[in-house]
Design an enzyme around this catalytic site. Sequence first.
Site: not given
Length: 348
Positions: A16, A18, A42, A100, A137, A175, A248
Amino acid sequence: MPDRLILLRPDDWHIHLRDGAALSRTVTDAARTFGRAIVMPNLVPPVRNASEAGAYRQRIQAARPADSRFEPLMTLYLTDKTSPEDIRTAKAQGFVHAAKLYPAGATTNSDAGVTRIDNIFPILEAMAEAGLPLLVHGEVTHSEVDVFDREKRFIDENLVRIIEHFPTLKVVFEHITTRDAVQFVETSSSNVGATITAHHLLYNRNHMLVGGIRPHFYCLPILKRRTHQEALLDAATSGNTKFFLGTDSAPHARHAKEAACGCAGCYTAYAAIELYAEAFEQRSALDRLEAFASHHGADFYGIPRNTDHITLIREEWTAPACMTFGEHSLVPLRAGEKLRWRLLEEKM
């Protein structure tokens, strides 16, 4: 035990980064170690199509350190409204490498995720036809299911169905945190792989809960009991090509973690390969770290392995207690503690 490790440059198959001001922190830290990284979509709003993925990719590239060749591998965020055409267009662009699946409400910024797996069966068919991997996920979000049982329930209720219906679809179970997930991946076809984080290898729920709640260990999927941690260590150090590195690494500002209702995510990108080295050393398996970190993921995705190398030396150093994060600060995993391995800084 060796005092120096020379590894083919690794990749991070789940990170991630951001957006906005945060990129100066996250991209710099990732590029320090990794040649490439599968970038999670995300954001708010999420990265839903090739156009949005391309724009996000440009922002990441602009945040790279000078002379860095770090390559972001982009992904799409699946929603109930994703279309087969979105998949075909993304695949044709060349820079989108996966899509995803976030069950709605499963983790950070997943509210726009998929509400029922059946809703995306036409999308999964398009992905299988296009050769675009599915990243999962793997947790159910039913309120009646215990948070420690959500991964196992997802396997039973959803993942088995997906793989049975779409046997040619490549699936990355991301993960993973349980012995159940390890066994599922081991017994599935070669089209099913899994990423494992450093924090799930190094820690279990006792580290988070015994002697006081430690919010910087809080992540989703949540840390499990030690027996599951041991199963993950067995898998990661086994040499099985189905398991590969995915940090992750998920940064949150300090005030968002140290709160009455704190955010889920551990920030590990600043010392990712060092943390994995500690985990592999616990199992006297440093000779298998390179394959896990640098070979298996690239091979699964059908991407050439990197050709340059990194060097780790056995040298203690102290992790920073706090790091800048845009206009805020963040507390990384192992803040203020000693790490046993150090990456020699070399330009890519």
